[in-house]
Design a protein around this motif. Sequence first.
Motif, PDB file in Angstrom:
ATOM      1  N   VAL A  87       0.809  -1.222   0.000  1.00  0.00           N
ATOM      2  CA  VAL A  87       0.000   0.000   0.000  1.00  0.00           C
ATOM      3  C   VAL A  87       0.844   1.276   0.000  1.00  0.00           C
ATOM      4  N   LEU A  88       1.708   1.443   1.003  1.00  0.00           N
ATOM      5  CA  LEU A  88       2.344   2.736   1.230  1.00  0.00           C
ATOM      6  C   LEU A  88       3.702   2.907   0.562  1.00  0.00           C
ATOM      7  N   GLY A  89       4.481   1.837   0.475  1.00  0.00           N
ATOM      8  CA  GLY A  89       5.894   1.979   0.149  1.00  0.00           C
ATOM      9  C   GLY A  89       6.666   2.263   1.432  1.00  0.00           C
ATOM     10  N   GLY A  90       7.933   1.841   1.475  1.00  0.00           N
ATOM     11  CA  GLY A  90       8.723   1.965   2.694  1.00  0.00           C
ATOM     12  C   GLY A  90       8.912   3.387   3.168  1.00  0.00           C
ATOM     13  N   ARG A  91       9.114   4.311   2.236  1.00  0.00           N
ATOM     14  CA  ARG A  91       9.397   5.698   2.613  1.00  0.00           C
ATOM     15  C   ARG A  91       8.215   6.334   3.352  1.00  0.00           C
ATOM     16  N   ARG A  92       7.012   6.191   2.815  1.00  0.00           N
ATOM     17  CA  ARG A  92       5.830   6.779   3.456  1.00  0.00           C
ATOM     18  C   ARG A  92       5.526   6.085   4.781  1.00  0.00           C
ATOM     19  N   ALA A  93       5.749   4.778   4.830  1.00  0.00           N
ATOM     20  CA  ALA A  93       5.503   4.037   6.071  1.00  0.00           C
ATOM     21  C   ALA A  93       6.383   4.561   7.204  1.00  0.00           C
ATOM     22  N   VAL A  94       7.645   4.865   6.900  1.00  0.00           N
ATOM     23  CA  VAL A  94       8.561   5.397   7.909  1.00  0.00           C
ATOM     24  C   VAL A  94       8.038   6.715   8.475  1.00  0.00           C
ATOM     25  N   PHE A  95       7.590   7.608   7.601  1.00  0.00           N
ATOM     26  CA  PHE A  95       7.128   8.922   8.069  1.00  0.00           C
ATOM     27  C   PHE A  95       5.858   8.799   8.916  1.00  0.00           C
ATOM     28  N   HIS A  96       4.862   8.060   8.420  1.00  0.00           N
ATOM     29  CA  HIS A  96       3.615   7.924   9.175  1.00  0.00           C
ATOM     30  C   HIS A  96       3.853   7.230  10.516  1.00  0.00           C
ATOM     31  N   GLY A  97       4.756   6.256  10.525  1.00  0.00           N
ATOM     32  CA  GLY A  97       5.086   5.594  11.783  1.00  0.00           C
ATOM     33  C   GLY A  97       5.697   6.552  12.784  1.00  0.00           C
ATOM     34  N   GLY A  98       6.572   7.432  12.310  1.00  0.00           N
ATOM     35  CA  GLY A  98       7.187   8.412  13.200  1.00  0.00           C
ATOM     36  C   GLY A  98       6.172   9.342  13.843  1.00  0.00           C
ATOM     37  N   VAL A  99       5.166   9.732  13.082  1.00  0.00           N
ATOM     38  CA  VAL A  99       4.114  10.598  13.624  1.00  0.00           C
ATOM     39  C   VAL A  99       3.366   9.888  14.763  1.00  0.00           C
ATOM     40  N   LEU A 100       3.000   8.617  14.550  1.00  0.00           N
ATOM     41  CA  LEU A 100       2.297   7.866  15.593  1.00  0.00           C
ATOM     42  C   LEU A 100       3.159   7.695  16.840  1.00  0.00           C
ATOM     43  N   ILE A 101       4.450   7.432  16.651  1.00  0.00           N
ATOM     44  CA  ILE A 101       5.361   7.283  17.791  1.00  0.00           C
ATOM     45  C   ILE A 101       5.413   8.573  18.597  1.00  0.00           C
ATOM     46  N   MET A 102       5.535   9.690  17.921  1.00  0.00           N
ATOM     47  CA  MET A 102       5.591  10.978  18.617  1.00  0.00           C
ATOM     48  C   MET A 102       4.322  11.210  19.442  1.00  0.00           C
ATOM     49  N   LEU A 103       3.158  10.899  18.858  1.00  0.00           N
ATOM     50  CA  LEU A 103       1.896  11.073  19.585  1.00  0.00           C
ATOM     51  C   LEU A 103       1.826  10.140  20.801  1.00  0.00           C
ATOM     52  N   GLY A 104       2.399   8.945  20.672  1.00  0.00           N
ATOM     53  CA  GLY A 104       2.424   8.021  21.804  1.00  0.00           C
ATOM     54  C   GLY A 104       3.223   8.573  22.970  1.00  0.00           C
ATOM     55  N   HIS A 105       4.374   9.152  22.684  1.00  0.00           N
ATOM     56  CA  HIS A 105       5.182   9.735  23.756  1.00  0.00           C
ATOM     57  C   HIS A 105       4.497  10.955  24.373  1.00  0.00           C
ATOM     58  N   VAL A 106       3.756  11.701  23.557  1.00  0.00           N
ATOM     59  CA  VAL A 106       2.984  12.820  24.091  1.00  0.00           C
ATOM     60  C   VAL A 106       1.947  12.313  25.097  1.00  0.00           C
ATOM     61  N   ALA A 107       1.273  11.194  24.769  1.00  0.00           N
ATOM     62  CA  ALA A 107       0.285  10.622  25.694  1.00  0.00           C
ATOM     63  C   ALA A 107       0.931  10.211  27.014  1.00  0.00           C
ATOM     64  N   LEU A 108       2.127   9.610  26.951  1.00  0.00           N
ATOM     65  CA  LEU A 108       2.836   9.239  28.176  1.00  0.00           C
ATOM     66  C   LEU A 108       3.254  10.466  28.981  1.00  0.00           C
ATOM     67  N   ALA A 109       3.518  11.559  28.291  1.00  0.00           N
ATOM     68  CA  ALA A 109       3.954  12.783  28.970  1.00  0.00           C
ATOM     69  C   ALA A 109       2.820  13.474  29.713  1.00  0.00           C
ATOM     70  N   LEU A 110       1.568  13.116  29.396  1.00  0.00           N
ATOM     71  CA  LEU A 110       0.426  13.725  30.076  1.00  0.00           C
ATOM     72  C   LEU A 110       0.204  13.048  31.431  1.00  0.00           C
ATOM     73  N   PRO A 111      -0.050  13.801  32.487  1.00  0.00           N
ATOM     74  CA  PRO A 111      -0.211  13.216  33.831  1.00  0.00           C
ATOM     75  C   PRO A 111      -1.595  12.615  34.037  1.00  0.00           C
ATOM     76  N   ILE A 112      -1.909  11.549  33.280  1.00  0.00           N
ATOM     77  CA  ILE A 112      -3.237  10.935  33.358  1.00  0.00           C
ATOM     78  C   ILE A 112      -3.146   9.468  33.768  1.00  0.00           C
ATOM     79  N   GLY A 113      -2.047   9.103  34.422  1.00  0.00           N
ATOM     80  CA  GLY A 113      -1.921   7.789  35.030  1.00  0.00           C
ATOM     81  C   GLY A 113      -1.913   6.629  34.055  1.00  0.00           C
ATOM     82  N   VAL A 114      -2.595   5.544  34.439  1.00  0.00           N
ATOM     83  CA  VAL A 114      -2.588   4.313  33.648  1.00  0.00           C
ATOM     84  C   VAL A 114      -3.185   4.537  32.267  1.00  0.00           C
ATOM     85  N   THR A 115      -4.171   5.428  32.150  1.00  0.00           N
ATOM     86  CA  THR A 115      -4.768   5.722  30.848  1.00  0.00           C
ATOM     87  C   THR A 115      -3.726   6.236  29.870  1.00  0.00           C
TER      88      THR A 115
END
Length: 491
Positions: A87-115
């Motif tokens: 579907v995406l090709g390796g190049r696009r997959a790398v970029f979209h994956g990086g965006v999701l990873i960044m958002l994941g770390h943002v969620a961990l940075a929020l003081p909302i506990g186990v959620t």
Amino acid sequence: MSATSAVSTPQRGFFGHPRGLSTLFFTELWERFSYYGMKAILAYYLYRSTAEGALGLDKSFALSLVAIYGASVYMSGVAGGWLADRVLGGRRAVFHGGVLIMLGHVALALPIGVTGVYTGLVLIVLGTGLLKPNISTVVGGLYERTDPRRDAGFTIFYMGINLGGFLAPLVCGFLGENYDWHLGFGAAAVGMALGLAVYRLGRRGLGDSAAVPPFPLPAEERGRVLGRIAAVVVGAVVVVAALVLLGVLGAEGVINLISLLSVLLPIGYFTTMIRSPRTTPEERSRVIAYVPLFVAAAMFWLLFEQSATVIAAFADTRVDNSLFGVVFPPSFIQSVNPVLIIAVAPLFALLWVRLGNRQPRTPRKFGYALLLVGLSFLLLMVVSQGDPSVRVSFLWLVLMYLVMTCGELLLSPVGLSVTTKLAPRAFASQTMGLWFLATAAGSGVGAIVVRFYSDENAVAYFGVLGAVAIGLGVALVASTRAIHRLMRGVD
């Protein structure tokens, strides 16, 4: 990966390697900074007391959760590889994956506990599945299959991984343990954002490496196929969630389920690749040769990936974390392996270039890697003897990591390279995802194994695992010739 992509790529400009290697080097550096920075403090954040600003979960469960998170990260690489191939090709997959990873770390940075923990971990799992296997495929596309610089290029790329891994515990660990856990997770998010910026700015140097999917889904089938996949995924999530809410499946049950999948998934994938009509007879032989290498890698990562679980806990309670009277956070110990990689990797890269065709065959390298990682656990067995309340010098862990690091350099960058060479053309990115399933399988089994660790039984724990790794390493070295014949000319 086709030769066309390598030819179209600027072939000089980064220490005698293709110019695009610098872009991928720094992209992976910052992605690994985010990953290892978060992982350096995750177990401590889960099991330390609420008085320390942490969650106060059961320690055994926390270590198992960190291990199964690692397994899930690498299991997702198969899906990411398939999306890149079809579907995406390796190049696009790398970029979209990086965006999701960044958002994941943002969620961990929020003081909302186990959620925040569960939300962040799910996003990072999905993002890493897209980025991790495909960025290695893009690296492979910078070179012809027969280019003698190939293994050295992957070793340089691996240095970028470890430079990020070295800096991450120092920055995220310092902020997390000394100030606020969420500051440490926030620093990881900033690291991934820097990686995305580097990738976008340097994409011209990549030529057409992995720019398009090698076997795209026909336009008329794309909606139907993707719709079915989405339905299956959503259905599985709903079933598991319902079982959890009804009390039929607890948290440990979910971990056990993922552990089982981490073993069954590669078995199913090997079967599919071997039986596929798109796999030629020569490629089929190479896939069969890849099986014992995969098993060896899974055993290696079973031990190695305990750096963020059992070894982290050992550093927390059994190691004197001080140097010349200066006390440092236990998370800093996780910088030892990356700094040793940075110091030793150039020597290995030079060694492979100097030896040329005289270097050990890949199966033998893997066997030696298992011998070394087994020896590193036997060292931990030795220092674990005696009163568990007596702390040992952190220099023992430095020695342990030195032995383990030499094993890692015999297996990990070499494994990345040989995977791109053994992969059937129809399964290029997916085979790279299969390589990361070795880490998933090791971590998945590790999620069960780490429950048996305690300060009181450390001697038996480290001794048994070390002995098993050494035994498997001896068997692999003895089988090198037979495996090499099946590799059909690939070294």
